[in-house]
Design an enzyme around this catalytic site. Structure first.
Site, PDB file in Angstrom:
ATOM      1  N   CYS A 175       0.839  -1.202   0.000  1.00 37.62           N
ATOM      2  CA  CYS A 175       0.000   0.000   0.000  1.00 37.62           C
ATOM      3  C   CYS A 175       0.875   1.254   0.000  1.00 37.62           C
ATOM      4  CB  CYS A 175      -0.937   0.007   1.212  1.00 37.62           C
ATOM      5  SG  CYS A 175      -0.072   0.192   2.789  1.00 37.62           S
ATOM      6  N   CYS A 224       3.411   1.606   2.758  1.00 37.58           N
ATOM      7  CA  CYS A 224       4.647   0.839   2.559  1.00 37.58           C
ATOM      8  C   CYS A 224       5.639   1.660   1.749  1.00 37.58           C
ATOM      9  CB  CYS A 224       4.356  -0.468   1.819  1.00 37.58           C
ATOM     10  SG  CYS A 224       3.178  -1.556   2.639  1.00 37.58           S
ATOM     11  N   ASP A 248      12.229  24.577 -33.254  1.00 36.96           N
ATOM     12  CA  ASP A 248      13.385  24.884 -34.086  1.00 36.96           C
ATOM     13  C   ASP A 248      12.967  24.616 -35.531  1.00 36.96           C
ATOM     14  OD1 ASP A 248      16.187  25.281 -34.779  1.00 36.96           O
ATOM     15  OD2 ASP A 248      16.197  23.125 -35.152  1.00 36.96           O
ATOM     16  N   ASP A 287      16.282  19.158 -32.599  1.00 37.04           N
ATOM     17  CA  ASP A 287      16.948  17.899 -32.927  1.00 37.04           C
ATOM     18  C   ASP A 287      18.470  17.993 -33.010  1.00 37.04           C
ATOM     19  OD1 ASP A 287      17.185  19.376 -35.263  1.00 37.04           O
ATOM     20  OD2 ASP A 287      17.067  17.608 -36.541  1.00 37.04           O
ATOM     21  N   ASP A 299      20.685  22.480 -30.073  1.00 38.93           N
ATOM     22  CA  ASP A 299      19.363  22.588 -29.447  1.00 38.93           C
ATOM     23  C   ASP A 299      19.382  22.098 -27.998  1.00 38.93           C
ATOM     24  OD1 ASP A 299      18.186  23.552 -31.762  1.00 38.93           O
ATOM     25  OD2 ASP A 299      17.649  21.560 -32.493  1.00 38.93           O
TER      26      ASP A 299
END
Length: 772
Positions: free
Chosen positions: A28, A31, A452, A651, A655
């Site tokens: 639970c 825990c 970009d 990419d 960047d």
């Protein structure tokens, strides 16, 4: 004041290390809090996140090594649980799956025994109340005392057979002052069982009119909770199907060529630099570069692109993808945990094991929840004993047991992690990898998508479209000089110019003293002439006026083309236009972003006129043009000053800082490793339409989490008063402990069932168009 930090000298160091553990014994939210607290108290641990649904702990320490692992394992053991270091990706999954299978078998066996003994007990006890003729039949064959003895025998086996697991976990947790779900079940069933034992063997110590047995209640509670745990374990298995499918994609064998001899070996022994031969229809074992032959490869499991991709000498291949109709040899570049598939699995695992900011509220509540329930049960017992009708003792015990059972915080612990597991798994299936689970929540609140341009909005493969020279200069001679310079540059625009020169069959000359001027252009000496090429700002920098080409540049800019200028021996010579074709996926992606209520911003190094032309064509809201490579971070900061949350999509290597600066960084998976490592979300296909898809699944997952939390908290807060007997004075209604157990199990199953609904999520856009 005494410190709670445990002193372990071997855990001290000055370099950070990430460790993963499988945690056994959690049931639970309480825990989870206990394990997390135990790990964080270890000196040297800088962060810990424990997940109930995945049963994993992700720990950041000052350093790694066996000694630190041992310290953490000991700390978790002291807290009453077991921590097992993860041996590796596939090994970890296989080990975890074996343990879960074993746990499921044990639960099934315990449930079968408990049900076999509880059903006759329940039928005999409750049947006698509901069917008078059945009671008469039993009384003909058994006395009340004999019936109590029979109930005692059946209930005792259930209590200390299948029910022993609650004592093994619950009692130590209670002694440590951190009671959990097992403690509540143990106390509740023990109270019902213990009271019944007293009523059976020493009834004289009980007040008159209170001699009743509740053996069926204790047995039914244990059976129902075991049934709930069994169904819960089965449902949890479904939440991790995405990881299992990814693991199954990993090939087991590889056909390597050593000393001109082909041999099949386990993929685990393949090393980098080896040559592998792949036949038609076979899986590619590990990552590499083709050295001979050609074929088409199905990479849909990585990119989501259904069309096979052509592979020839120099092409990269990815382990786990499927070769189609040809055969080829390739040299291995990444093996084991370094392969792209292994990294994807690791990304999904880490995302599934992470905690969202919304979980902080849950953690705070669960820290105090179980002790509060114990207090509520005691208050309930006291109020019924002092204010309740006769038999007050019986009413007090029954209602206190109902409070203990119904308030178990299982649903709270599962509410967030199960949704994260299913949501990130579903995202992985459609080519969206959440490297960090927090991005699920961040993306949901994003207001601006900053993009970009090159390689994101466009294909990233520019083409030269125009060349205009000053009078008296031959176009091919100028192009030959410019291309001779640009052949030394790695910039895509340079590649487009060189490609055009080769298409015209121009012979390129060697260039001397080549220098790239970052953000401006490049220069070199070609055939004794000083050649300089770059944007208008470069021409201004070297003192040249580009107004001679103003009309041409204006026209090119309106057409969305990037004008560049060439100077030879310090004199302006030509204007060159380069255009980067827009991806087919870009317009529908931006349209869907607008439909989601997002603003779209474009960050580009292009001049303002060119950028505005592209923005008009794509219906982009905000344009930030003329940005140098190191200026993207400032551009993102500028947007953040105006808007609450900004996601940046890029990419390239340059960047990476902007991806890290943004509230949510989204990397195109076809880009560089550095960009991917800097982002929270990775789009494997490079298709921009997965940006709105990622936002859509983010919103769906957060909505699902909130539904789960509402159900879990609403259920507990509303039914605890009912279990305590709040409806009894007005309506005479009491909640039986048996129904409380059924409701508690149903609550967890409802949370799991709701999370599994995310498996049916449909992306608003299909991201299938090739980027080539």
């Amino acid at each position: 004041m005494e410190s709670n930090i445990k002193e372990y000298p071997e855990a001290r160091a000055d370099e950070k290390k990430h460790l993963s553990f499988t945690i056994e014994g959690m049931s639970c939210a309480s825990c989870v809090a206990g394990v997390e607290k135990a790990i964080k108290q270890v000196n040297g641990v800088t962060g810990a996140s424990v997940n109930l649904a995945t049963e994993r702990a992700e720990v950041t320490t000052a350093r790694g090594g066996a000694s630190v692992e041992r310290v953490i394992m000991d700390a978790v053991s002291e807290a009453g649980y077991q921590a097992i270091p993860d041996p590796g990706l596939a090994e970890s999954q296989n080990t975890v799956q074996e343990r879960k299978d074993h746990e499921l078998i044990a639960l099934k066996r315990s449930l079968g025994l408990a049900a076999a003994l509880t059903i006759p007990l329940f039928v005999m006890d409750m049947g006698s109340h509901l069917v008078p003729s059945f009671q008469d039949w039993m009384m003909e064959h058994l006395t009340t005392r004999q019936l109590f003895y029979l109930f005692f025998a059946l209930a005792t086996v259930v209590q200390f057979g299948p029910g022993l697991r609650f004592y093994k976990k619950g009692w130590p947790a209670l002694l440590r002052g951190r009671p959990d779900m097992n403690s509540l079940v143990m106390l509740g069933t023990s109270a019902a069982y213990g009271y019944s034992v007293v009523a059976t063997f020493i009834p004289q110590v009980l007040p008159a009119g209170t001699v009743h047995v509740y053996f069926e209640a204790s047995a039914v509670i244990i059976t129902l909770i075991l049934a709930g745990r069994y169904l819960e374990a089965m449902a949890r298995g479904k939440t991790s199907e995405a990881i299992k499918r990814l693991i199954r994609l990993q090939p087991k064998q590889a056909r390597i060529i050593r000393n001109d001899v082909e041999m099949e070996v386990p993929v685990d022994v393949v090393e980098t630099g080896e040559i592998i031969f792949v036949r038609p229809g076979e899986q590619i074992p590990v990552d590499g570069i083709v050295t001979g032959g050609s074929s088409y490869v199905d990479e849909s499991m990585i990119s989501g692109e259904p069309l096979p991709v052509e592979k020839s000498s120099g092409s990269e291949v990815v382990g786990g993808t499927i070769n189609k109709n040809g055969s080829f040899r390739y040299e291995t570049t990444r093996v084991g945990s370094d392969t792209l598939l292994a990294r994807i699995i690791r990304m999904v695992e880490q995302a599934q094991a992470s905690k969202l900011p919304i979980q902080a509220m849950v953690d705070k509540v669960t820290n105090y929840f179980v002790p509060a329930i114990l207090a509520a049960a005691l208050i309930t017992f006291g109020l019924w004993l002092t204010l309740g009708p006769e038999p007050a003792l019986t009413f007090g015990i029954v209602n206190a047991v109902a409070v203990l059972i119904i308030a178990c915080p299982c649903a709270m612990g599962l509410a967030t992690p199960t949704s994260i597991m299913v949501g990130t798994g579903k995202a992985a299936e459609i080519g969206i990898l959440f490297r960090k689970g927090e991005a699920l929540q961040t993306l949901k609140h994003t207001q601006v998508i900053a993009l970009d341009k090159t390689g994101t909005l466009t294909k990233g493969h520019p083409e030269m479209t125009d060349l205009e020279t000053l009078k008296g200069l031959a176009a091919n001679e100028v192009l030959q000089a410019v291309a001779s310079l640009e052949q030394y540059s790695e910039h895509p625009i340079a590649g487009a110019i060189v490609e055009e020169a080769r298409r015209r069959k121009l012979n390129l000359s060697a260039a001397e003293n080549f220098t790239a001027v970052s953000g401006f252009g490049a220069r070199a000496v070609v055939s004794g002439q000083q050649v300089q090429v770059g944007a208008d700002r470069y021409m201004h920098k070297i003192g040249l006026n580009v107004d001679l080409f103003s009309r041409t540049a204006e026209r090119l800019g309106d057409e969305g083309k990037t004008p560049l200028y060439a100077a030879i021996d310090g004199q302006l010579a030509a204007v060159i236009a380069v255009a980067d074709p827009i991806k087919e996926s870009t317009p529908p992606a931006i349209g869907e972003m607008h439909r989601l209520g997002l603003k779209v911003a474009m960050i580009t190094g292009d001049n303002h006129r060119t950028a505005q032309a592209i923005a008009r064509k794509l219906n982009i809201d905000v344009v930030i043009a003329g940005v140098l490579p190191d200026g993207k971070v400032e551009a993102v900061k500028k947007l953040q000053q105006q808007h609450v949350k900004v996601a940046f999509v890029g990419d390239g290597i340059n960047d990476a800082p902007a991806l890290a600066q943004a509230d949510a960084g989204i990397a195109i998976g076809t880009g560089t490793d550095i960009a991917i490592e800097s982002a929270e979300v990775v789009l494997m296909s490079g298709d921009l339409r997965n940006v709105p898809n990622a936002i859509a699944i983010s919103k769906a997952t957060i909505k699902n989490i909130r539904q789960n939390l509402f159900w879990a908290f609403g259920y507990n807060t509303s039914l605890i008063p009912v279990a305590a007997g709040a409806l009894f004075p007005a309506y005479g209604i009491l909640l039986s402990p048996m129904f409380a157990a059924l409701a508690m199990a149903a609550s967890s199953l409802c949370v799991l069932g709701n999370a599994l609904r995310l498996k049916k999520f449909k992306a608003p856009l299909e991201a299938r168009i090739s980027n080539n």
